[in-house]
Scaffold this motif. Structure first.
Motif, PDB file in Angstrom:
ATOM      1  N   LEU A  52       0.812  -1.224   0.000  1.00  0.00           N
ATOM      2  CA  LEU A  52       0.000   0.000   0.000  1.00  0.00           C
ATOM      3  C   LEU A  52       0.845   1.273   0.000  1.00  0.00           C
ATOM      4  N   ASP A  53       2.110   1.163   0.410  1.00  0.00           N
ATOM      5  CA  ASP A  53       2.970   2.364   0.413  1.00  0.00           C
ATOM      6  C   ASP A  53       3.255   2.854  -1.006  1.00  0.00           C
ATOM      7  N   LYS A  54       3.103   1.957  -2.003  1.00  0.00           N
ATOM      8  CA  LYS A  54       3.375   2.343  -3.406  1.00  0.00           C
ATOM      9  C   LYS A  54       2.098   2.792  -4.137  1.00  0.00           C
ATOM     10  N   VAL A  55       0.939   2.624  -3.494  1.00  0.00           N
ATOM     11  CA  VAL A  55      -0.337   2.924  -4.159  1.00  0.00           C
ATOM     12  C   VAL A  55      -0.629   4.423  -4.089  1.00  0.00           C
ATOM     13  N   LYS A  56      -0.854   5.008  -5.262  1.00  0.00           N
ATOM     14  CA  LYS A  56      -1.149   6.459  -5.306  1.00  0.00           C
ATOM     15  C   LYS A  56      -2.553   6.736  -5.878  1.00  0.00           C
ATOM     16  N   THR A  57      -2.999   5.886  -6.801  1.00  0.00           N
ATOM     17  CA  THR A  57      -4.270   6.157  -7.493  1.00  0.00           C
ATOM     18  C   THR A  57      -5.272   5.038  -7.224  1.00  0.00           C
ATOM     19  N   TYR A  58      -6.534   5.275  -7.563  1.00  0.00           N
ATOM     20  CA  TYR A  58      -7.565   4.248  -7.388  1.00  0.00           C
ATOM     21  C   TYR A  58      -7.267   3.038  -8.276  1.00  0.00           C
ATOM     22  N   GLU A  59      -6.732   3.280  -9.483  1.00  0.00           N
ATOM     23  CA  GLU A  59      -6.406   2.166 -10.384  1.00  0.00           C
ATOM     24  C   GLU A  59      -5.362   1.248  -9.728  1.00  0.00           C
ATOM     25  N   GLU A  60      -4.332   1.873  -9.121  1.00  0.00           N
ATOM     26  CA  GLU A  60      -3.295   1.079  -8.431  1.00  0.00           C
ATOM     27  C   GLU A  60      -3.880   0.360  -7.217  1.00  0.00           C
ATOM     28  N   PHE A  61      -4.821   1.018  -6.553  1.00  0.00           N
ATOM     29  CA  PHE A  61      -5.474   0.413  -5.381  1.00  0.00           C
ATOM     30  C   PHE A  61      -6.228  -0.858  -5.780  1.00  0.00           C
ATOM     31  N   ARG A  62      -6.991  -0.753  -6.873  1.00  0.00           N
ATOM     32  CA  ARG A  62      -7.745  -1.917  -7.372  1.00  0.00           C
ATOM     33  C   ARG A  62      -6.819  -3.083  -7.687  1.00  0.00           C
ATOM     34  N   ALA A  63      -5.671  -2.744  -8.271  1.00  0.00           N
ATOM     35  CA  ALA A  63      -4.711  -3.801  -8.640  1.00  0.00           C
ATOM     36  C   ALA A  63      -4.090  -4.437  -7.395  1.00  0.00           C
ATOM     37  N   PHE A 298     -14.319   4.434   2.161  1.00  0.00           N
ATOM     38  CA  PHE A 298     -14.166   4.583   0.719  1.00  0.00           C
ATOM     39  C   PHE A 298     -14.969   3.459   0.068  1.00  0.00           C
ATOM     40  N   PHE A 299     -15.938   3.836  -0.760  1.00  0.00           N
ATOM     41  CA  PHE A 299     -16.858   2.865  -1.354  1.00  0.00           C
ATOM     42  C   PHE A 299     -16.423   2.445  -2.752  1.00  0.00           C
ATOM     43  N   GLU A 300     -16.678   1.163  -3.041  1.00  0.00           N
ATOM     44  CA  GLU A 300     -16.538   0.668  -4.410  1.00  0.00           C
ATOM     45  C   GLU A 300     -17.833  -0.070  -4.775  1.00  0.00           C
ATOM     46  N   PHE A 301     -18.084  -0.184  -6.068  1.00  0.00           N
ATOM     47  CA  PHE A 301     -19.333  -0.774  -6.544  1.00  0.00           C
ATOM     48  C   PHE A 301     -19.033  -1.746  -7.674  1.00  0.00           C
ATOM     49  N   ARG A 314     -14.777  -3.041 -11.134  1.00  0.00           N
ATOM     50  CA  ARG A 314     -14.863  -2.284  -9.871  1.00  0.00           C
ATOM     51  C   ARG A 314     -14.925  -0.796 -10.180  1.00  0.00           C
ATOM     52  N   LEU A 315     -15.942  -0.131  -9.627  1.00  0.00           N
ATOM     53  CA  LEU A 315     -16.151   1.282  -9.918  1.00  0.00           C
ATOM     54  C   LEU A 315     -16.036   2.104  -8.639  1.00  0.00           C
ATOM     55  N   SER A 316     -15.452   3.294  -8.774  1.00  0.00           N
ATOM     56  CA  SER A 316     -15.519   4.241  -7.657  1.00  0.00           C
ATOM     57  C   SER A 316     -16.784   5.073  -7.849  1.00  0.00           C
ATOM     58  N   LEU A 317     -17.074   5.928  -6.875  1.00  0.00           N
ATOM     59  CA  LEU A 317     -18.351   6.649  -6.859  1.00  0.00           C
ATOM     60  C   LEU A 317     -18.627   7.426  -8.151  1.00  0.00           C
TER      61      LEU A 317
END
Length: 501
Positions: A52-63, A298-301, A314-317
């Motif tokens: 998680l220290d390398k995650v900056k964006t929602y796309e990276e978070f999903r991955a 933080f919600f995902e759908f 996976r979608l963000s709001l």
């Protein structure tokens, strides 16, 4: 004594203005919540394992973060239960909310120092939005009842553990304590029927102004009050103005509750879960519940049909659409990451973000590929009941798979207040309604693969007796509307009124 209602108005206006501001900044707030979660999460064992220290964006978070349900999440929870620190969130949780899952047995959901305010403030905000919009402050001076689980807590791995409603009970603000019923001692009674008698005894002579709980258990409270007093609720409690409800769809219970009351009262719907307070009704004049976008979650759908796919969308709001059915995924400041809470929702508005709960990811019928969901069966039955002028007490639906020459069908177990005069016509109406709602079901009926649904009327109190028989009467327990198997259906066979079958 009127000091509370005097002070409630300015405070309500202040909070209402903040809720309105949050509506406008929902997408930006969600991005900020994710960054805040990542900052803390990166330092935990879970965060290190998932980079998680390398995650900056929602796309990276999903991955980085897969979607998990409780079973897949359990190894981490077990470590926390052993008293280990910094596993999912910093330190140890403040509490474990103990909840009985339909598939996982007992679940232990962490609540942290940071996340407790989400549970407390959201319930408060729902009431304050109501006050600001309607100007009704009178109920704040009377007695309020919250029908909830026991507030007694045990310790697991050094963490206080109990039902969510019991945990929240410890955080009722001091200024409301004097208004709150039942007493702590009564709330601690485990057996629901014994507790109900004690609640009735404590409240029947009081000036009750607000009543809150899961609709079927509120109905049982009303039934017992009427049994004891012979009066309707509004005659017992002339100042009763607000009914707060959540946990199940209100529509199937509404007509009977209002009949017991002796007229309509204002209602406020909430969507609390052990994993977080998801949404609440912020307005008496708008459909749906306002999503809690600035409250540590933080919600995902995920499109509901894809929730069990290997790589679901996976979608963000900002990417959700009105009218789509989504499985709800949460990431929160108690250390839940990519967590599927098992609920499905549909947005009725994206400006602001308001939604309705449509069912459970595991509560659907797709024995033949029809994927019928809770919202569809509720709509189909209630519309027919409304037209026929009958009331539904409770119901559940299961597939009846035929192993011989006959065709399979959906079997509905329904407890009516009074059975329709012409049950055959009523059944056809429900079936037609469901066919209009679900094209896959319609195709199966048209193609002669399924025969039309069947309804089996159940005797009075069938569902109460069934819940009692499995030790789940009262509290936060709910009867699933839909099952993809016959477990509940087979148990309910004993309660069928055979003259109608």
């Amino acid at each position: 004594m009127k000091i509370k209602s005097l002070l409630a108005r300015p405070f309500a206006n202040f909070i209402y203005a903040k809720v309105r501001r949050d509506m406008q900044s929902a997408v930006e707030d969600q991005k900020a919540v994710l960054q805040e979660l990542l900052k803390v999460g990166a330092k935990t064992q879970f965060g290190k394992e998932h980079g998680l220290d390398k995650v900056k964006t929602y796309e990276e978070f999903r991955a980085a973060i897969p979607i998990r349900d409780y079973e897949q999440y359990k190894p981490y929870i077990e470590q926390v239960k052993q008293g280990k620190h910094n596993i999912l969130w910093k330190g140890l949780p403040l509490y474990f909310a103990k909840t009985s899952g339909t598939t996982s047995g007992i679940k232990y959901i962490p609540i942290s120092k940071e996340s407790i305010s989400n549970h407390i403030d959201s319930a408060r905000n729902a009431l304050l939005c109501y006050i600001a919009e309607t100007g009704n402050t009178g109920f704040t001076d009377g007695k309020m009842i919250f029908l909830s689980g026991s507030p007694e807590l045990e310790r697991i791995g050094g963490v206080p553990t109990g039902r969510l409603s019991g945990i929240v009970n410890h955080h009722v603000p001091k200024y409301l304590r004097t208004n709150q019923l039942p007493s702590y001692e009564t709330n601690c009674i485990d057996d629901w029927e014994t507790k109900l008698d004690a609640i009735v005894k404590e409240t029947i002579e009081q000036d009750m102004t607000l009543i809150s709980g899961i609709p079927p258990w509120v109905q049982m409270y009303f039934d017992r009050l009427r049994e004891v007093s012979g009066k309707q609720i509004k005659d017992l409690f002339p100042n009763f103005k607000v009914l707060v409800h959540g946990g199940v769809n209100f529509e199937p219970y509404k007509a009977k509750l209002f009949e017991s009351i002796g007229g309509k009262v204002d209602t406020i719907e909430t969507f609390p879960a052990s994993e977080g307070f998801i949404a609440f009704q912020d307005s008496q004049n708008a459909e749906g519940l306002l999503l809690n976008t600035n409250s540590g979650i933080f919600f995902e759908f995920v499109p509901a049909g894809e929730i069990y796919a290997e790589k679901p969308t996976r979608l963000s709001l900002e990417d959700v659409k009105v009218g789509e059915n989504y499985a709800l995924i949460i990431n929160n400041n108690a250390g839940l990451w990519g967590y599927s809470i098992g609920d499905t929702v549909r947005f009725v508005s994206t400006n602001p973000y308001r939604l309705v709960v449509t069912g459970r990811t595991k509560h659907f019928i797709s024995a033949f590929g029809e994927h019928v969901i809770g919202e569809e069966v509720e709509h189909s039955l209630l519309r027919a009941a409304d037209e026929a002028g009958v009331r539904i007490v409770e119901f559940t639906v299961a597939p009846h798979i035929s192993n011989d020459q006959g065709k399979s069908f959906h079997e509905w177990f329904v407890e009516f207040e009074q059975t329709p005069d012409d049950l055959g016509t009523f059944i056809k109406k429900v079936d037609d309604n469901l066919r209009a709602k679900n094209i896959y079901y319609d195709d199966l009926i048209t193609g002669n693969i399924l025969r039309p649904l069947q309804i089996l009327p159940l005797r009075k109190n069938a569902f109460i007796d069934y819940m009692k028989s499995i030790g789940k009467l009262g509290g936060q327990n709910k009867v699933p509307r839909l099952s993809n198997d016959r477990k509940i259906a087979d148990a309910l066979d004993a309660y069928i009124i055979h003259s109608h079958s």
